[in-house]
Write a protein that holds these residues in place. Structure first.
Motif, PDB file in Angstrom:
ATOM      1  N   ILE B 143       0.862  -1.179   0.000  1.00 43.35           N
ATOM      2  CA  ILE B 143       0.000   0.000   0.000  1.00 43.35           C
ATOM      3  C   ILE B 143       0.901   1.233   0.000  1.00 43.35           C
ATOM      4  O   ILE B 143       1.466   1.585   1.038  1.00 43.35           O
ATOM      5  CB  ILE B 143      -0.873   0.054   1.279  1.00 43.35           C
ATOM      6  CG1 ILE B 143      -1.460  -1.317   1.639  1.00 43.35           C
ATOM      7  CG2 ILE B 143      -1.924   1.157   1.181  1.00 43.35           C
ATOM      8  CD1 ILE B 143      -2.545  -1.793   0.748  1.00 43.35           C
ATOM      9  N   PRO B 144       1.056   1.900  -1.141  1.00 40.54           N
ATOM     10  CA  PRO B 144       1.909   3.092  -1.167  1.00 40.54           C
ATOM     11  C   PRO B 144       1.344   4.216  -0.282  1.00 40.54           C
ATOM     12  O   PRO B 144       0.145   4.482  -0.307  1.00 40.54           O
ATOM     13  CB  PRO B 144       1.890   3.509  -2.648  1.00 40.54           C
ATOM     14  CG  PRO B 144       1.552   2.252  -3.397  1.00 40.54           C
ATOM     15  CD  PRO B 144       0.588   1.525  -2.485  1.00 40.54           C
ATOM     16  N   VAL B 145       2.240   4.835   0.484  1.00 39.41           N
ATOM     17  CA  VAL B 145       1.896   5.991   1.314  1.00 39.41           C
ATOM     18  C   VAL B 145       2.791   7.133   0.837  1.00 39.41           C
ATOM     19  O   VAL B 145       4.003   7.114   1.039  1.00 39.41           O
ATOM     20  CB  VAL B 145       2.136   5.703   2.808  1.00 39.41           C
ATOM     21  CG1 VAL B 145       1.883   6.950   3.648  1.00 39.41           C
ATOM     22  CG2 VAL B 145       1.244   4.551   3.278  1.00 39.41           C
ATOM     23  N   LEU B 146       2.184   8.104   0.163  1.00 38.00           N
ATOM     24  CA  LEU B 146       2.958   9.144  -0.519  1.00 38.00           C
ATOM     25  C   LEU B 146       3.071  10.420   0.302  1.00 38.00           C
ATOM     26  O   LEU B 146       2.061  11.006   0.702  1.00 38.00           O
ATOM     27  CB  LEU B 146       2.303   9.494  -1.857  1.00 38.00           C
ATOM     28  CG  LEU B 146       2.186   8.352  -2.874  1.00 38.00           C
ATOM     29  CD1 LEU B 146       1.439   8.847  -4.115  1.00 38.00           C
ATOM     30  CD2 LEU B 146       3.555   7.848  -3.268  1.00 38.00           C
ATOM     31  N   ALA B 147       4.313  10.846   0.511  1.00 37.69           N
ATOM     32  CA  ALA B 147       4.578  12.151   1.125  1.00 37.69           C
ATOM     33  C   ALA B 147       4.457  13.225   0.045  1.00 37.69           C
ATOM     34  O   ALA B 147       4.637  12.942  -1.138  1.00 37.69           O
ATOM     35  CB  ALA B 147       5.982  12.159   1.724  1.00 37.69           C
ATOM     36  N   PRO B 148       4.163  14.469   0.438  1.00 39.85           N
ATOM     37  CA  PRO B 148       3.986  15.545  -0.555  1.00 39.85           C
ATOM     38  C   PRO B 148       5.320  16.096  -1.064  1.00 39.85           C
ATOM     39  O   PRO B 148       5.603  17.280  -0.939  1.00 39.85           O
ATOM     40  CB  PRO B 148       3.179  16.593   0.210  1.00 39.85           C
ATOM     41  CG  PRO B 148       3.577  16.394   1.631  1.00 39.85           C
ATOM     42  CD  PRO B 148       3.831  14.919   1.796  1.00 39.85           C
ATOM     43  N   LEU B 149       6.131  15.199  -1.619  1.00 38.05           N
ATOM     44  CA  LEU B 149       7.433  15.553  -2.166  1.00 38.05           C
ATOM     45  C   LEU B 149       7.602  14.853  -3.511  1.00 38.05           C
ATOM     46  O   LEU B 149       7.248  13.677  -3.632  1.00 38.05           O
ATOM     47  CB  LEU B 149       8.555  15.078  -1.231  1.00 38.05           C
ATOM     48  CG  LEU B 149       8.632  15.735   0.153  1.00 38.05           C
ATOM     49  CD1 LEU B 149       9.525  14.919   1.079  1.00 38.05           C
ATOM     50  CD2 LEU B 149       9.131  17.168   0.047  1.00 38.05           C
ATOM     51  N   THR B 150       8.143  15.566  -4.481  1.00 43.42           N
ATOM     52  CA  THR B 150       8.455  14.973  -5.774  1.00 43.42           C
ATOM     53  C   THR B 150       9.956  15.182  -6.014  1.00 43.42           C
ATOM     54  O   THR B 150      10.665  15.619  -5.117  1.00 43.42           O
ATOM     55  CB  THR B 150       7.639  15.668  -6.884  1.00 43.42           C
ATOM     56  OG1 THR B 150       7.912  17.083  -6.811  1.00 43.42           O
ATOM     57  CG2 THR B 150       6.148  15.444  -6.707  1.00 43.42           C
ATOM     58  N   HIS B 151      10.434  14.860  -7.205  1.00 45.76           N
ATOM     59  CA  HIS B 151      11.836  15.178  -7.535  1.00 45.76           C
ATOM     60  C   HIS B 151      11.921  15.585  -8.996  1.00 45.76           C
ATOM     61  O   HIS B 151      10.996  15.343  -9.774  1.00 45.76           O
ATOM     62  CB  HIS B 151      12.767  13.999  -7.215  1.00 45.76           C
ATOM     63  CG  HIS B 151      12.779  12.914  -8.236  1.00 45.76           C
ATOM     64  ND1 HIS B 151      13.950  12.361  -8.716  1.00 45.76           N
ATOM     65  CD2 HIS B 151      11.776  12.286  -8.890  1.00 45.76           C
ATOM     66  CE1 HIS B 151      13.661  11.432  -9.606  1.00 45.76           C
ATOM     67  NE2 HIS B 151      12.366  11.348  -9.730  1.00 45.76           N
ATOM     68  N   ASP B 152      13.049  16.244  -9.334  1.00 48.80           N
ATOM     69  CA  ASP B 152      13.180  16.792 -10.686  1.00 48.80           C
ATOM     70  C   ASP B 152      14.083  15.947 -11.587  1.00 48.80           C
ATOM     71  O   ASP B 152      14.359  16.334 -12.714  1.00 48.80           O
ATOM     72  CB  ASP B 152      13.667  18.248 -10.642  1.00 48.80           C
ATOM     73  CG  ASP B 152      15.084  18.388 -10.093  1.00 48.80           C
ATOM     74  OD1 ASP B 152      15.700  17.360  -9.748  1.00 48.80           O
ATOM     75  OD2 ASP B 152      15.578  19.529 -10.006  1.00 48.80           O
TER      76      ASP B 152
END
Lengths: 261, 261
Positions: B143-152
């Motif tokens: 079950i993916p739990v996503l933090a509000p961070l992305t990358h470039d």
């Protein structure tokens, strides 16, 4: 069996951006399947100082109280782990950062209180490494990057030594892969003469180890490191290498470092 | 097609342990495949205050400079994400915490500087969501739990709104799953009368939305929320639900909240 290289990196290099990036480039170049385990460096202490979280030490070991656990969860599981993952991604290495809680990867139990209460420090359970999640990720071409944190299955994260995480993960996966465990640190290997960085002992077997301990060539922190290495070999790890982080490619191909078989 | 429920949770509940745990129990009970996306709560501000990291705001929006990026990487990607994962694991939910850098899950680009330089804030790229990694993880029962961070992809993490992450992930996976997007917040849904929590509008279509905007029943922050919801529907998301975090099971089964179709 396919080879799986598990590389542990710790110490000052974690805090030195250029050296760390150079190391991560070398890690990316390691052929085949691989896992990276990182330590904590000094950033937790520096950030703790800024936050007014003071670590207590007993016999040189940090006591992980509530505030320290929060701190290391942030710094090890957040800052350091995600910076490493983002850098590896930028060089084409499909890294995925994990603590022992993620995918239930590594179960541990809070160290029992005997003389000293170390707080939220975890010792990895017998069978605590979840082989399946590693196999799923590796089979998908992902490169696990493990922070030195485990969990107890009761909702608590635990602070666990990165050497231990590397070793337990290696031992757990011996049935599935030909495991090579590489411990990178700030020396070129086990030295015959502590003052001479070029006096690296290239291979050590158990008999050598006993003799070198008697002769006090091997002393201090190197003793538990090597004891753990031999224990890993006894449990089926194919080889263990100890050497300098700047020589990773040669540690893997056997041209540098101390090899334990 | 199989259903995939993507639940976004944010706001004060992130900082309220008991309410958060109750919500996570409800999340665990949501049937079928699912993904959790969490916001940041107030902890980044509180911890930033302790560390002497002061966030600057322009027009009510936080500017993500170097220090703030480090802070949110620690707090969102470390503390909050790992605490949620460890709790979910303790109730038998096989969660795995991710930022957008992990497994190259979500690529974004730094928002171009027009009038305001928001700093390390990321807008998700066209095609920036890596469907494969989500499918691999979901197929493995994780079950993916996503933090509000992305990358470039250049080594930088970026601060990205959790609503956006939920929406972009939902849109990207529409070809593979029947997507239900659930936005949990502190109201029971879109209200006919802001003063009456029981005046929830149960279903809204585009025509209703236009009319309710004209009548000023819908105003403020709800407008972009609903615009995003309709945009998601246009791009193939099956349904979007907005409602109170304490009613998650009824948001999913259609008995509570505002449903956008």
């Amino acid at each position: 069996m396919e080879q799986l290289t598990i590389v542990k990196i710790g110490g000052k290099i974690i805090d030195q951006k250029e050296k760390l990036h150079s190391f991560l480039n070398d890690f990316h170049a390691v052929p085949g399947r691989k896992i990276l385990v990182h330590g904590g460096g000094m950033q937790a202490t520096d950030i703790g100082d800024k936050m007014g979280v003071r670590s207590r030490y007993i016999n040189g070991r940090r006591i992980t109280d509530d505030d320290v656990l929060k701190l290391v969860t942030m710094v090890y599981g957040g800052l350091i782990n995600k910076d490493i993952v983002a850098f590896l991604q930028s060089i084409g290495c499909n890294a995925i950062g994990l603590t022992g809680a993620d995918g239930n990867a590594i179960n541990a139990r809070k160290r029992p209180v005997a003389d000293i209460d170390y707080g939220y420090v975890g010792d990895v359970d017998e069978g605590g490494v979840n082989k399946n999640v590693f196999v799923v990720l590796l089979n998908a071409g992902l490169i696990p990057v493990l922070a030195p944190l485990t969990h107890d299955g009761l909702g608590n994260l635990l602070n666990t030594n990165a050497d231990t995480i590397a070793q337990e993960t290696g031992k757990a996966l011996t049935g599935m892969f030909d495991i090579c465990l590489v411990y990178c640190f700030e020396k070129r290997g086990v030295l015959q003469n502590a003052a001479d960085d070029n006096s690296v002992i290239s291979t050590i077997c158990v008999d050598d180890f006993d003799r070198l301990k008697r002769e006090q060539v091997i002393a201090g922190g190197m003793i538990p490191k090597l004891e753990n290495a031999f224990a890993a070999i006894d449990e089926g790890v194919h080889r263990v290498v100890i050497g300098h982080a700047s020589e990773l490619s040669h540690l893997v191909d056997g041209k540098s470092g101390t090899h334990i078989r």
